[in-house]
Design a protein around this motif. Structure first.
Motif, PDB file in Angstrom:
ATOM      1  N   VAL A   1       1.007  -1.067  -0.035  1.00 61.03           N
ATOM      2  CA  VAL A   1      -0.158  -0.158  -0.225  1.00 61.03           C
ATOM      3  C   VAL A   1       0.709   1.247   0.146  1.00 61.03           C
ATOM      4  CG1 VAL A   1      -1.650   1.319   1.447  1.00 61.03           C
ATOM      5  CG2 VAL A   1      -1.910  -1.235   1.137  1.00 61.03           C
ATOM      6  N   ALA A   2       1.955   1.299   0.838  1.00 60.27           N
ATOM      7  CA  ALA A   2       2.932   2.254   0.851  1.00 60.27           C
ATOM      8  C   ALA A   2       3.481   2.686  -0.338  1.00 60.27           C
ATOM      9  CB  ALA A   2       3.978   2.010   1.802  1.00 60.27           C
ATOM     10  N   ARG A   3       3.395   1.984  -1.352  1.00 62.18           N
ATOM     11  CA  ARG A   3       4.295   2.396  -2.806  1.00 62.18           C
ATOM     12  C   ARG A   3       3.247   3.484  -3.429  1.00 62.18           C
ATOM     13  NH1 ARG A   3       5.832  -3.530  -5.501  1.00 62.18           N
ATOM     14  NH2 ARG A   3       7.804  -3.829  -4.252  1.00 62.18           N
ATOM     15  N   GLY A   4       2.056   3.536  -2.999  1.00 62.42           N
ATOM     16  CA  GLY A   4       1.169   4.605  -3.818  1.00 62.42           C
ATOM     17  C   GLY A   4       1.090   5.950  -3.272  1.00 62.42           C
ATOM     18  N   PHE A   5       2.117   6.065  -2.076  1.00 58.87           N
ATOM     19  CA  PHE A   5       2.073   7.397  -1.363  1.00 58.87           C
ATOM     20  C   PHE A   5       3.628   7.934  -1.539  1.00 58.87           C
ATOM     21  CE2 PHE A   5      -1.183   5.544   0.660  1.00 58.87           C
ATOM     22  CZ  PHE A   5      -2.116   6.146   1.034  1.00 58.87           C
ATOM     23  N   ALA A   6       3.604   9.282  -1.615  1.00 58.20           N
ATOM     24  CA  ALA A   6       4.973  10.105  -1.825  1.00 58.20           C
ATOM     25  C   ALA A   6       5.961  10.035  -0.721  1.00 58.20           C
ATOM     26  CB  ALA A   6       4.828  11.557  -1.842  1.00 58.20           C
ATOM     27  N   ARG A   7       4.992   9.790   0.618  1.00 52.12           N
ATOM     28  CA  ARG A   7       5.889   9.720   1.677  1.00 52.12           C
ATOM     29  C   ARG A   7       4.922   8.486   2.503  1.00 52.12           C
ATOM     30  NH1 ARG A   7       5.554  12.488   6.590  1.00 52.12           N
ATOM     31  NH2 ARG A   7       4.418  14.254   5.655  1.00 52.12           N
ATOM     32  N   ALA A   8       5.441   7.636   3.014  1.00 56.91           N
ATOM     33  CA  ALA A   8       4.717   6.727   4.090  1.00 56.91           C
ATOM     34  C   ALA A   8       5.295   6.197   5.209  1.00 56.91           C
ATOM     35  CB  ALA A   8       4.381   5.619   3.262  1.00 56.91           C
ATOM     36  N   THR A   9       4.959   6.195   6.370  1.00 58.50           N
ATOM     37  CA  THR A   9       5.411   5.721   7.613  1.00 58.50           C
ATOM     38  C   THR A   9       4.684   4.473   7.972  1.00 58.50           C
ATOM     39  OG1 THR A   9       6.187   7.808   8.489  1.00 58.50           O
ATOM     40  CG2 THR A   9       6.021   6.065  10.042  1.00 58.50           C
ATOM     41  N   VAL A  10       5.363   3.266   7.908  1.00 59.79           N
ATOM     42  CA  VAL A  10       4.405   1.916   8.503  1.00 59.79           C
ATOM     43  C   VAL A  10       4.868   1.573   9.797  1.00 59.79           C
ATOM     44  CG1 VAL A  10       4.369  -0.523   7.776  1.00 59.79           C
ATOM     45  CG2 VAL A  10       4.825   1.110   6.031  1.00 59.79           C
ATOM     46  N   LEU A  11       3.803   1.606  10.635  1.00 61.88           N
ATOM     47  CA  LEU A  11       4.116   1.045  12.123  1.00 61.88           C
ATOM     48  C   LEU A  11       3.730  -0.632  11.954  1.00 61.88           C
ATOM     49  CD1 LEU A  11       1.512   4.049  13.576  1.00 61.88           C
ATOM     50  CD2 LEU A  11       4.061   3.839  12.944  1.00 61.88           C
ATOM     51  N   HIS A  12       4.753  -1.107  12.774  1.00 58.03           N
ATOM     52  CA  HIS A  12       4.931  -2.618  12.731  1.00 58.03           C
ATOM     53  C   HIS A  12       5.403  -3.169  13.853  1.00 58.03           C
ATOM     54  CE1 HIS A  12       9.001  -3.187  11.559  1.00 58.03           C
ATOM     55  NE2 HIS A  12       8.919  -2.081  11.296  1.00 58.03           N
TER      56      HIS A  12
END
Length: 244
Positions: free
Chosen positions: A27-38
């Motif tokens: 999903v993050a690939r679609g955003f200019a900037r993405a922070t993933v919480l895991h």
């Protein structure tokens, strides 16, 4: 319309397995900037385009972006995705994977709070069986690539020690064993997965390989139901022998 795109996002990917993280990174690939919480210490190859924040409680990290995307659990694992958290974002999106009925309290009402609900299944093969409102976006999984080289008769994906000794005695010589996360799939005539999780089942199905699964008990995910729907479940030694 499909997966959300554009601008900045915080993507909540806390869950019991790496499947949550893998979906979040896609999903993050679609955003200019993405922070993933895991919560995992593993850093998959997919993570090159996103900032990964390792946490078991995302409460303080739910801020600082235009869009919030939550995977599977509409209030989060610790119920930290509350109304206050949702109001911090211009847009809220729930990627709503199927969970056992009743396993997650108030699932329906909590899902209704989001601006958009995306169902990570094609409409004709949705695990919700019409019991959830939302937009079908197809399976959100990796496109697996098989390694070059000689083909093994079988590849076992997952912890083979879970199999009873009588089952393991049936495994052919030259079986390949992959115990942990993998970026490329071993080349084999057949694939046996220990577990029937969302990601691995649909990744292998997309590849069109001969696959069977030994489902495992999970709190939220009904692996036995998925294996039965796909016709890949193995439940006894005789069934394994017939397949091999």
């Amino acid at each position: 319309m499909g997966l959300p795109r554009g601008g900045s996002a915080v993507i909540y990917a806390l869950g019991g397995g790496l499947g949550h993280l893998t979906r979040a990174l896609l999903v993050a690939r679609g955003f200019a900037r993405a922070t993933v919480l895991h919560a995992s210490a593993v850093r998959p190859a997919l993570a090159t385009h996103a900032t990964l924040v390792r946490t078991s409680d995302a409460r303080d990290a739910l801020r600082g972006a235009e869009t919030l995307v939550v995977d599977t659990f509409p209030a989060g694992l610790r119920r930290e995705v509350d109304e206050r958290a949702l109001r911090r974002f211009d847009r809220t999106v729930l990627l709503r994977r199927y969970v056992r009925p009743g396993a997650y309290e108030d699932d329906e009402a909590l899902a209704a709070r989001y601006d958009a609900v995306l169902l990570p299944y094609p409409a004709e093969a949705c695990e919700w069986e019409g019991a959830a409102d939302g937009l079908h976006v197809g399976h959100v999984v990796r496109e697996l690539i098989r390694e070059d080289g000689d083909e093994a008769p079988l590849a076992v994906l997952g912890d083979a020690a879970v199999l009873p000794p009588a089952w393991r005695a049936l495994l052919p010589a030259r079986t390949r064993f992959v115990a942990g996360p993998f970026a490329r799939l071993p080349r084999a005539a057949r694939y046996l997965s220990i577990g029937a999780g969302y990601n691995l089942c649909y990744e292998l199905r997309g590849l069109g390989v001969d696959h069977r699964a030994v489902p495992q008990e999970r709190r939220y995910d009904d692996q036995f139901r998925r294996a039965d729907r796909l016709g890949v479940g193995l439940y006894d030694r005789d069934a394994l022998a017939r397949w091999l």
